[in-house]
Design a protein around this motif. Sequence first.
Motif, PDB file in Angstrom:
ATOM      1  N   SER A  20       0.818  -1.206   0.000  1.00  0.00           N
ATOM      2  CA  SER A  20       0.000   0.000   0.000  1.00  0.00           C
ATOM      3  C   SER A  20       0.852   1.256   0.000  1.00  0.00           C
ATOM      4  O   SER A  20       0.548   2.225  -0.687  1.00  0.00           O
ATOM      5  CB  SER A  20      -0.916  -0.002   1.239  1.00  0.00           C
ATOM      6  N   THR A  21       1.947   1.220   0.755  1.00  0.00           N
ATOM      7  CA  THR A  21       2.808   2.395   0.881  1.00  0.00           C
ATOM      8  C   THR A  21       3.613   2.655  -0.391  1.00  0.00           C
ATOM      9  O   THR A  21       3.819   3.803  -0.787  1.00  0.00           O
ATOM     10  CB  THR A  21       3.772   2.217   2.075  1.00  0.00           C
ATOM     11  N   ALA A  22       4.064   1.590  -1.037  1.00  0.00           N
ATOM     12  CA  ALA A  22       4.916   1.736  -2.228  1.00  0.00           C
ATOM     13  C   ALA A  22       4.400   0.841  -3.348  1.00  0.00           C
ATOM     14  O   ALA A  22       5.022  -0.174  -3.677  1.00  0.00           O
ATOM     15  CB  ALA A  22       6.365   1.400  -1.889  1.00  0.00           C
ATOM     16  N   PRO A  23       3.256   1.191  -3.952  1.00  0.00           N
ATOM     17  CA  PRO A  23       2.690   0.335  -4.996  1.00  0.00           C
ATOM     18  C   PRO A  23       3.563   0.202  -6.238  1.00  0.00           C
ATOM     19  O   PRO A  23       3.438  -0.773  -6.981  1.00  0.00           O
ATOM     20  CB  PRO A  23       1.362   1.026  -5.324  1.00  0.00           C
ATOM     21  N   ASP A  24       4.460   1.154  -6.450  1.00  0.00           N
ATOM     22  CA  ASP A  24       5.285   1.136  -7.659  1.00  0.00           C
ATOM     23  C   ASP A  24       6.775   1.060  -7.356  1.00  0.00           C
ATOM     24  O   ASP A  24       7.599   1.324  -8.235  1.00  0.00           O
ATOM     25  CB  ASP A  24       5.000   2.379  -8.511  1.00  0.00           C
ATOM     26  N   ALA A  25       7.127   0.703  -6.140  1.00  0.00           N
ATOM     27  CA  ALA A  25       8.543   0.671  -5.772  1.00  0.00           C
ATOM     28  C   ALA A  25       8.810  -0.503  -4.840  1.00  0.00           C
ATOM     29  O   ALA A  25       7.894  -1.079  -4.255  1.00  0.00           O
ATOM     30  CB  ALA A  25       8.949   1.984  -5.097  1.00  0.00           C
ATOM     31  N   SER A  26      10.076  -0.863  -4.706  1.00  0.00           N
ATOM     32  CA  SER A  26      10.472  -1.938  -3.800  1.00  0.00           C
ATOM     33  C   SER A  26      10.506  -1.417  -2.368  1.00  0.00           C
ATOM     34  O   SER A  26      10.962  -0.298  -2.115  1.00  0.00           O
ATOM     35  CB  SER A  26      11.853  -2.477  -4.177  1.00  0.00           C
ATOM     36  N   LEU A  27      10.008  -2.227  -1.441  1.00  0.00           N
ATOM     37  CA  LEU A  27       9.977  -1.802  -0.041  1.00  0.00           C
ATOM     38  C   LEU A  27       9.891  -3.021   0.870  1.00  0.00           C
ATOM     39  O   LEU A  27       9.150  -3.962   0.592  1.00  0.00           O
ATOM     40  CB  LEU A  27       8.777  -0.887   0.216  1.00  0.00           C
ATOM     41  N   LEU A  28      10.668  -3.002   1.945  1.00  0.00           N
ATOM     42  CA  LEU A  28      10.603  -4.023   2.979  1.00  0.00           C
ATOM     43  C   LEU A  28      10.109  -3.354   4.251  1.00  0.00           C
ATOM     44  O   LEU A  28      10.710  -2.384   4.719  1.00  0.00           O
ATOM     45  CB  LEU A  28      11.983  -4.642   3.216  1.00  0.00           C
ATOM     46  N   THR A  29       9.010  -3.848   4.816  1.00  0.00           N
ATOM     47  CA  THR A  29       8.413  -3.236   6.004  1.00  0.00           C
ATOM     48  C   THR A  29       8.479  -4.190   7.186  1.00  0.00           C
ATOM     49  O   THR A  29       8.084  -5.348   7.081  1.00  0.00           O
ATOM     50  CB  THR A  29       6.942  -2.854   5.742  1.00  0.00           C
ATOM     51  N   ASP A  30       8.973  -3.690   8.295  1.00  0.00           N
ATOM     52  CA  ASP A  30       9.019  -4.442   9.548  1.00  0.00           C
ATOM     53  C   ASP A  30       7.803  -4.036  10.373  1.00  0.00           C
ATOM     54  O   ASP A  30       7.559  -2.843  10.582  1.00  0.00           O
ATOM     55  CB  ASP A  30      10.302  -4.097  10.301  1.00  0.00           C
ATOM     56  N   VAL A  31       7.016  -5.009  10.831  1.00  0.00           N
ATOM     57  CA  VAL A  31       5.792  -4.689  11.557  1.00  0.00           C
ATOM     58  C   VAL A  31       6.080  -3.877  12.814  1.00  0.00           C
ATOM     59  O   VAL A  31       5.226  -3.087  13.259  1.00  0.00           O
ATOM     60  CB  VAL A  31       5.031  -5.989  11.917  1.00  0.00           C
ATOM     61  N   THR A  32       7.273  -4.014  13.381  1.00  0.00           N
ATOM     62  CA  THR A  32       7.606  -3.274  14.595  1.00  0.00           C
ATOM     63  C   THR A  32       7.851  -1.791  14.329  1.00  0.00           C
ATOM     64  O   THR A  32       7.982  -1.008  15.272  1.00  0.00           O
ATOM     65  CB  THR A  32       8.845  -3.873  15.278  1.00  0.00           C
ATOM     66  N   THR A  33       7.919  -1.390  13.059  1.00  0.00           N
ATOM     67  CA  THR A  33       8.108   0.028  12.734  1.00  0.00           C
ATOM     68  C   THR A  33       6.789   0.750  12.498  1.00  0.00           C
ATOM     69  O   THR A  33       6.780   1.961  12.278  1.00  0.00           O
ATOM     70  CB  THR A  33       8.979   0.183  11.473  1.00  0.00           C
ATOM     71  N   LEU A  34       5.662   0.025  12.553  1.00  0.00           N
ATOM     72  CA  LEU A  34       4.359   0.651  12.366  1.00  0.00           C
ATOM     73  C   LEU A  34       3.948   1.278  13.687  1.00  0.00           C
ATOM     74  O   LEU A  34       3.212   0.693  14.483  1.00  0.00           O
ATOM     75  CB  LEU A  34       3.330  -0.387  11.905  1.00  0.00           C
ATOM     76  N   SER A  35       4.416   2.501  13.927  1.00  0.00           N
ATOM     77  CA  SER A  35       4.308   3.109  15.252  1.00  0.00           C
ATOM     78  C   SER A  35       3.289   4.237  15.347  1.00  0.00           C
ATOM     79  O   SER A  35       3.231   4.944  16.346  1.00  0.00           O
ATOM     80  CB  SER A  35       5.680   3.627  15.687  1.00  0.00           C
ATOM     81  N   SER A  36       2.483   4.446  14.304  1.00  0.00           N
ATOM     82  CA  SER A  36       1.446   5.482  14.352  1.00  0.00           C
ATOM     83  C   SER A  36       0.171   4.927  13.734  1.00  0.00           C
ATOM     84  O   SER A  36       0.200   3.922  13.013  1.00  0.00           O
ATOM     85  CB  SER A  36       1.897   6.735  13.596  1.00  0.00           C
ATOM     86  N   VAL A  37      -0.953   5.579  14.007  1.00  0.00           N
ATOM     87  CA  VAL A  37      -2.224   5.131  13.445  1.00  0.00           C
ATOM     88  C   VAL A  37      -2.174   5.200  11.922  1.00  0.00           C
ATOM     89  O   VAL A  37      -2.653   4.293  11.230  1.00  0.00           O
ATOM     90  CB  VAL A  37      -3.386   5.998  13.977  1.00  0.00           C
ATOM     91  N   ASP A  38      -1.584   6.251  11.394  1.00  0.00           N
ATOM     92  CA  ASP A  38      -1.484   6.409   9.947  1.00  0.00           C
ATOM     93  C   ASP A  38      -0.715   5.246   9.330  1.00  0.00           C
ATOM     94  O   ASP A  38      -1.114   4.683   8.309  1.00  0.00           O
ATOM     95  CB  ASP A  38      -0.791   7.735   9.626  1.00  0.00           C
ATOM     96  N   GLN A  39       0.413   4.861   9.951  1.00  0.00           N
ATOM     97  CA  GLN A  39       1.188   3.733   9.451  1.00  0.00           C
ATOM     98  C   GLN A  39       0.442   2.418   9.633  1.00  0.00           C
ATOM     99  O   GLN A  39       0.474   1.548   8.764  1.00  0.00           O
ATOM    100  CB  GLN A  39       2.533   3.668  10.186  1.00  0.00           C
ATOM    101  N   LEU A  40      -0.242   2.262  10.751  1.00  0.00           N
ATOM    102  CA  LEU A  40      -0.988   1.034  11.015  1.00  0.00           C
ATOM    103  C   LEU A  40      -2.078   0.816   9.983  1.00  0.00           C
ATOM    104  O   LEU A  40      -2.329  -0.311   9.542  1.00  0.00           O
ATOM    105  CB  LEU A  40      -1.598   1.087  12.415  1.00  0.00           C
ATOM    106  N   LEU A  41      -2.723   1.888   9.555  1.00  0.00           N
ATOM    107  CA  LEU A  41      -3.821   1.784   8.598  1.00  0.00           C
ATOM    108  C   LEU A  41      -3.350   1.319   7.225  1.00  0.00           C
ATOM    109  O   LEU A  41      -4.153   0.805   6.438  1.00  0.00           O
ATOM    110  CB  LEU A  41      -4.529   3.129   8.465  1.00  0.00           C
ATOM    111  N   THR A  42      -2.070   1.485   6.918  1.00  0.00           N
ATOM    112  CA  THR A  42      -1.585   1.094   5.591  1.00  0.00           C
ATOM    113  C   THR A  42      -1.674  -0.409   5.367  1.00  0.00           C
ATOM    114  O   THR A  42      -1.665  -0.866   4.231  1.00  0.00           O
ATOM    115  CB  THR A  42      -0.129   1.549   5.387  1.00  0.00           C
ATOM    116  N   GLY A  43      -1.760  -1.193   6.439  1.00  0.00           N
ATOM    117  CA  GLY A  43      -1.875  -2.638   6.290  1.00  0.00           C
ATOM    118  C   GLY A  43      -3.301  -3.118   6.089  1.00  0.00           C
ATOM    119  O   GLY A  43      -3.533  -4.291   5.805  1.00  0.00           O
TER     120      GLY A  43
END
Length: 277
Positions: free
Chosen positions: A166-189
Amino acid sequence: MAIIRCRRSTAQASATVLGLTASSPASARLAVKSGRADAFFSSQAPLTYFVQQSKGELELAGTGQSNGFDDLYQGAVVPKDGPLRDVLLKAFQKLIAAAVGCLPDGTAFAVLPGDFPFLSGEVWRLVAGCEPSVPLRGGIGATAAGPQELAGALAEARYALASARSTAPDASLLTDVTTLSSVDQLLTGIPTEVRTAYRRTVLGPLLETGSVSSAVLLHTLQTFLACDGSWARTAEALHLHVNTVHYRIQRIEHFSGRDLSRLTDRLDLWTALLCRS
């Protein structure tokens, strides 16, 4: 391109689950042969067969690398004499998986020792950079203390993977669940369709397109919440009299059915504002 991190682990070793996008074996093999993908990961037996059938077009980047199960080996097929061969060979020399597989929805996963360095470092950058035009996204779950926590770690990894997509639909990205530290970031999942439905349900008429009054009220709501519910600061930010702000907030409460003097209702509305497509 799908990447699987591999390393042997013991039953007592803590582990972290990594989820990645993957395609079917047949599609992956054809993608490598046609040049649309750089590599195809699987166990050694089918990889050997695919190489034999390629008439010299493909070769194994790694063989005989144990993945934690007796007589099962993990490897990768790459175009013959291609630049990715040496990169993957070095990766397999360092990464021997505890367990790898593919979920019913096509998502590949790997279980790794919790203290092992993740692909956010050199290996991830190298593989993701091999074909910049092909987005590569992955998700990492929190460390599981034992086998009984692996299911939860996998759920976390899949959520982090959804966030990366969701965050990078057109780019490579690795996301660690422990870095989702705000409501805005949490909603991206959360799936886009769910976010859109929630936003529409909570904000209702305030989202009417083409309505000047609705747009004004929506902007007032955003400003009011951004100003922590301060009437004076909201009036100053909007260049309005405080009484006008009070009137607009009353209209917002009428349309939304929420009471903006209540923290829970403010959180509902703020979350709805964050649920952008």
